[in-house]
Scaffold this motif. Structure first.
Motif, PDB file in Angstrom:
ATOM      1  N   GLU A  79       0.806  -1.122   0.051  1.00 27.00           N
ATOM      2  CA  GLU A  79       0.156   0.022   0.120  1.00 27.00           C
ATOM      3  C   GLU A  79       0.785   1.356   0.003  1.00 27.00           C
ATOM      4  N   PHE A  80       0.493   2.271  -0.741  1.00 28.84           N
ATOM      5  CA  PHE A  80       1.149   3.307  -0.498  1.00 28.84           C
ATOM      6  C   PHE A  80       0.364   4.697  -0.940  1.00 28.84           C
ATOM      7  N   VAL A  81       1.130   5.952  -0.652  1.00 31.56           N
ATOM      8  CA  VAL A  81       0.277   7.192  -0.742  1.00 31.56           C
ATOM      9  C   VAL A  81       1.672   8.090  -1.230  1.00 31.56           C
ATOM     10  N   GLU A  82       1.032   8.763  -2.375  1.00 27.55           N
ATOM     11  CA  GLU A  82       2.164   9.646  -3.104  1.00 27.55           C
ATOM     12  C   GLU A  82       1.636  11.127  -3.304  1.00 27.55           C
ATOM     13  N   LEU A  83       2.428  11.695  -2.342  1.00 30.21           N
ATOM     14  CA  LEU A  83       2.176  13.396  -2.314  1.00 30.21           C
ATOM     15  C   LEU A  83       3.021  14.056  -3.305  1.00 30.21           C
ATOM     16  N   LEU A  84       2.421  15.259  -3.695  1.00 31.64           N
ATOM     17  CA  LEU A  84       3.097  15.864  -4.892  1.00 31.64           C
ATOM     18  C   LEU A  84       2.870  17.446  -4.572  1.00 31.64           C
ATOM     19  N   ASN A  85       4.054  18.120  -4.816  1.00 37.85           N
ATOM     20  CA  ASN A  85       4.331  19.609  -4.564  1.00 37.85           C
ATOM     21  C   ASN A  85       3.895  20.345  -5.856  1.00 37.85           C
ATOM     22  N   PHE A  86       2.825  20.932  -5.775  1.00 34.29           N
ATOM     23  CA  PHE A  86       2.508  21.534  -7.251  1.00 34.29           C
ATOM     24  C   PHE A  86       3.359  22.903  -7.511  1.00 34.29           C
ATOM     25  N   GLY A  87       3.890  23.375  -6.353  1.00 37.29           N
ATOM     26  CA  GLY A  87       4.546  24.354  -6.265  1.00 37.29           C
ATOM     27  C   GLY A  87       3.866  25.757  -6.013  1.00 37.29           C
ATOM     28  N   PRO A  88       4.349  26.952  -6.239  1.00 41.52           N
ATOM     29  CA  PRO A  88       5.591  27.516  -6.952  1.00 41.52           C
ATOM     30  C   PRO A  88       6.879  27.231  -6.168  1.00 41.52           C
ATOM     31  N   GLY A  89       6.677  27.197  -4.806  1.00 37.70           N
ATOM     32  CA  GLY A  89       7.906  27.227  -3.884  1.00 37.70           C
ATOM     33  C   GLY A  89       8.071  25.741  -3.330  1.00 37.70           C
ATOM     34  N   PRO A  90       8.997  25.531  -2.486  1.00 44.24           N
ATOM     35  CA  PRO A  90       9.238  24.369  -1.662  1.00 44.24           C
ATOM     36  C   PRO A  90       8.182  24.306  -0.443  1.00 44.24           C
ATOM     37  N   VAL A  91       7.954  23.233  -0.039  1.00 38.49           N
ATOM     38  CA  VAL A  91       7.161  23.170   1.170  1.00 38.49           C
ATOM     39  C   VAL A  91       7.998  22.219   2.296  1.00 38.49           C
ATOM     40  N   ASN A  92       7.582  22.693   3.476  1.00 35.51           N
ATOM     41  CA  ASN A  92       8.306  22.068   4.455  1.00 35.51           C
ATOM     42  C   ASN A  92       7.164  21.015   5.215  1.00 35.51           C
TER      43      ASN A  92
END
Length: 167
Positions: free
Chosen positions: A49-62
């Motif tokens: 099982e897995f979950v994939e997160l994605l950062n759409f931007g425009p900047g980085p995210v902690n």
């Protein structure tokens, strides 16, 4: 010659203006649950099982201290985890998920293994229903919370949601 000099000077001025224009220093990214696979089937085992997160931007995210939950178990992402724009972050029950599992077209390496991270709300079963305790039904939900417990994103496969959900 004079017109070329004016064009060059104008170009230099525009370039200087572009460099001097302030940019938002705190431009934040937007993290979403891009994909998830509850109960991939007995051939792969529940640890696939897995979950994939994605950062759409425009900047980085902690995303450090973000919490991923299905209402029965939760996983806390380690402090200081930075997700750059366009980057994916995979949370799974094993380090590597083979290509044929869960309809994947290639092998995936997890960024965080919830069975070895020591960052879960309790021991997650490695057999049976696993992290997503739906047993393979089509109504599992997953919620991503920030450290202040604000909902960042949430998805559900089907309505109504799992009846034993505490979310």
């Amino acid at each position: 010659m004079k017109s070329q000099l004016l064009i060059t000077v104008r170009g230099l001025l525009l370039f200087a203006l572009f460099i001097a224009t302030p940019r938002p220093a705190d431009a934040q990214g937007r993290v979403v649950i891009n994909e998830y696979m509850p109960w991939p089937g007995s051939a792969c085992g529940t640890t696939a099982e897995f979950v994939e997160l994605l950062n759409f931007g425009p900047g980085p995210v902690n995303i450090g201290c973000y919490i991923l939950t299905d209402g029965d178990f939760s996983v806390t992402i380690p402090e200081g985890t930075i997700l750059q724009p366009g980057e994916f972050y995979v949370i799974a029950g094993q380090n590597v998920i083979a290509g044929p599992c869960a309809n994947l077209d290639s092998t995936i390496t997890a960024d965080l293994n919830w069975n070895t991270c020591g960052c879960t709300s309790g021991p997650i079963p490695t057999t049976g229903d696993g992290f997503f305790t739906d047993g393979g039904s089509a109504n599992e939900q997953v919620v991503l919370l920030d450290p202040q417990l604000n909902i960042v994103d949430a998805v559900v496969r089907s309505l109504p949601v799992e009846s034993n959900s505490t979310i």
